[in-house]
Design a protein around this motif. Sequence first.
Motif, PDB file in Angstrom:
ATOM      1  N   ILE A  29      21.942  40.834  41.874  1.00 37.00           N
ATOM      2  CA  ILE A  29      22.769  41.432  42.918  1.00 37.00           C
ATOM      3  C   ILE A  29      24.143  41.741  42.335  1.00 37.00           C
ATOM      4  N   TYR A  30      24.609  42.965  42.534  1.00 36.53           N
ATOM      5  CA  TYR A  30      25.919  43.416  42.082  1.00 36.53           C
ATOM      6  C   TYR A  30      26.775  43.715  43.305  1.00 36.53           C
TER       7      TYR A  30
ATOM      8  N   LEU B 243      31.664  34.389  44.597  1.00 31.66           N
ATOM      9  CA  LEU B 243      30.222  34.180  44.564  1.00 31.66           C
ATOM     10  C   LEU B 243      29.662  34.121  43.147  1.00 31.66           C
ATOM     11  N   GLY B 244      30.481  34.452  42.153  1.00 25.93           N
ATOM     12  CA  GLY B 244      30.004  34.440  40.775  1.00 25.93           C
ATOM     13  C   GLY B 244      28.962  35.500  40.507  1.00 25.93           C
ATOM     14  N   LEU B 245      29.242  36.727  40.981  1.00 21.93           N
ATOM     15  CA  LEU B 245      28.314  37.844  40.816  1.00 21.93           C
ATOM     16  C   LEU B 245      28.976  38.975  40.029  1.00 21.93           C
ATOM     17  N   PRO B 246      28.205  39.826  39.384  1.00 26.17           N
ATOM     18  CA  PRO B 246      28.794  40.969  38.680  1.00 26.17           C
ATOM     19  C   PRO B 246      29.448  41.935  39.655  1.00 26.17           C
ATOM     20  N   TYR B 247      30.436  42.686  39.155  1.00 29.35           N
ATOM     21  CA  TYR B 247      31.296  43.494  40.024  1.00 29.35           C
ATOM     22  C   TYR B 247      31.403  44.915  39.478  1.00 29.35           C
ATOM     23  N   ALA B 248      31.155  45.901  40.351  1.00 31.04           N
ATOM     24  CA  ALA B 248      31.251  47.311  39.980  1.00 31.04           C
ATOM     25  C   ALA B 248      32.303  47.990  40.852  1.00 31.04           C
TER      26      ALA B 248
ATOM     27  N   LYS C 169      41.524  42.615  37.594  1.00 32.67           N
ATOM     28  CA  LYS C 169      42.371  41.454  37.284  1.00 32.67           C
ATOM     29  C   LYS C 169      42.062  40.294  38.224  1.00 32.67           C
ATOM     30  N   ILE C 170      41.973  40.591  39.515  1.00 34.59           N
ATOM     31  CA  ILE C 170      41.636  39.559  40.507  1.00 34.59           C
ATOM     32  C   ILE C 170      40.278  38.952  40.193  1.00 34.59           C
ATOM     33  N   TYR C 171      39.320  39.796  39.885  1.00 38.55           N
ATOM     34  CA  TYR C 171      37.954  39.327  39.612  1.00 38.55           C
ATOM     35  C   TYR C 171      37.933  38.378  38.411  1.00 38.55           C
ATOM     36  N   HIS C 172      38.568  38.776  37.328  1.00 33.95           N
ATOM     37  CA  HIS C 172      38.556  37.947  36.115  1.00 33.95           C
ATOM     38  C   HIS C 172      39.314  36.637  36.312  1.00 33.95           C
ATOM     39  N   GLN C 173      40.458  36.709  36.946  1.00 36.01           N
ATOM     40  CA  GLN C 173      41.292  35.514  37.090  1.00 36.01           C
ATOM     41  C   GLN C 173      40.680  34.483  38.035  1.00 36.01           C
ATOM     42  N   ASN C 174      39.853  34.935  38.978  1.00 35.80           N
ATOM     43  CA  ASN C 174      39.337  34.030  39.996  1.00 35.80           C
ATOM     44  C   ASN C 174      37.834  33.788  39.888  1.00 35.80           C
ATOM     45  N   PHE C 175      37.206  34.291  38.845  1.00 42.42           N
ATOM     46  CA  PHE C 175      35.760  34.188  38.719  1.00 42.42           C
ATOM     47  C   PHE C 175      35.295  32.738  38.633  1.00 42.42           C
ATOM     48  N   ARG C 176      34.273  32.420  39.439  1.00 50.96           N
ATOM     49  CA  ARG C 176      33.654  31.105  39.420  1.00 50.96           C
ATOM     50  C   ARG C 176      32.232  31.246  38.879  1.00 50.96           C
ATOM     51  N   PRO C 177      31.919  30.627  37.755  1.00 54.46           N
ATOM     52  CA  PRO C 177      30.547  30.700  37.242  1.00 54.46           C
ATOM     53  C   PRO C 177      29.548  30.225  38.293  1.00 54.46           C
TER      54      PRO C 177
ATOM     55  N   ALA D 138      27.166  33.381  34.279  1.00 56.71           N
ATOM     56  CA  ALA D 138      28.027  32.379  33.649  1.00 56.71           C
ATOM     57  C   ALA D 138      29.428  32.904  33.390  1.00 56.71           C
ATOM     58  N   GLU D 139      29.549  34.203  33.102  1.00 55.09           N
ATOM     59  CA  GLU D 139      30.836  34.816  32.772  1.00 55.09           C
ATOM     60  C   GLU D 139      31.001  36.105  33.563  1.00 55.09           C
ATOM     61  N   PRO D 140      32.224  36.555  33.788  1.00 58.23           N
ATOM     62  CA  PRO D 140      32.441  37.799  34.545  1.00 58.23           C
ATOM     63  C   PRO D 140      31.728  38.984  33.892  1.00 58.23           C
ATOM     64  N   TYR D 141      31.278  39.900  34.740  1.00 66.23           N
ATOM     65  CA  TYR D 141      30.655  41.132  34.250  1.00 66.23           C
ATOM     66  C   TYR D 141      31.157  42.276  35.117  1.00 66.23           C
ATOM     67  N   THR D 142      31.736  43.297  34.470  1.00 64.99           N
ATOM     68  CA  THR D 142      32.360  44.391  35.216  1.00 64.99           C
ATOM     69  C   THR D 142      31.784  45.744  34.817  1.00 64.99           C
ATOM     70  N   ILE D 143      31.693  46.607  35.817  1.00 59.18           N
ATOM     71  CA  ILE D 143      31.267  47.993  35.638  1.00 59.18           C
ATOM     72  C   ILE D 143      32.320  48.893  36.285  1.00 59.18           C
TER      73      ILE D 143
END
Length: 333
Positions: free
Chosen positions: A166-167, A182-187, A202-210, A215-220
């Motif tokens: 789920i993205y 939620l620890g999900l990839p973000y587009a 920036k918000i996504y990376h700084q606040n990402f919860r595995p 396990a790690e942030p993923y952005t599109i």
Amino acid sequence: MMKNFELSVLDLAPVKQGKTILNTFEDSLDLARTVESLGYKRFWLAEHHNMKSIASSATSVLIGYIAGGTEKIRVGSGGVMLPNHSSLVIAEQFGTLETLYPGRIDLGVGRAPGTDGITAKALGRNPANINEQFPRQIQELQYFFSENQEDAPIRAVPGEGLNIPIYILGSSTDSAWLASELGLPYAFAAHFAPDQMEMAFKIYHQNFRPSEYLAEPYTIACVNGIAADTDEQAQKLSNTLYMAFTNIVRDNRQPFGPPPENMDEIWNPMEKAYVQKMLRVSFIGGKEKIAEELSNFQKRVMVDEIMITAHIYDHEARKHSYSIIKEAAESLA
């Protein structure tokens, strides 16, 4: 330093003047086969409704058509507008797709209506509870896709126990907070709403919860890309894109047409400024210019994946554009 990135495609199933909707679907499949052969990672389709220019309203059905006509490229939604639907129905639809095409289906979800207010009402949306409903529906999907549901009162069959990623899609910072929580990839939809892109990432990376899903942030980042053999040819092709968005400003959702010779004879200064602001994350040019713009963009935003959408009237020119963009990206490696 530039981070390595994958290339993918967002297709809106564009309806063109002088062509049928069947032609649109056939062109989408042909494009998917082309970009698959070029090594693009995924091919996503976007849900829209009540628009003469876009035929991807039955998104799940069209995903099945594209996946059935290709072999290995990932196919999915970019996205399904989740508050338009029952979570169970989406779980069943994408469970069916994943069963038919295992390991190839993505479920990108957004909260926008994908249409006008009257049509949104016809879809059964309640705007008063969207911000509460959307996160809950994502959790419902995760529940329906989880294993060991034998004793559950409601089960998604097919869907249960399937690994369907789920993205979270967004065009503002709201969904960045949700995706990180939620620890999900973000587009991000920079192809039409670029204003908050960098802040959202920036918000996504700084606040990402595995999470158990990631396990790690993923952005599109989804961007406009129009390439041709020369910069001048690409600029000419891009007038279809500018005309399409000028028509949106004018609330004229007619099918896409051939590129006008001169946009300055069509739009007024206010329309021009507004459209160019919306489309400022657009890579337009020959191979060298595209490579330079990709490099500059990626050094700035450092995403994992750049998803290209192309409003090009001529189908062969559209396929050629994706080929040039792939060559440009590979020249940066």
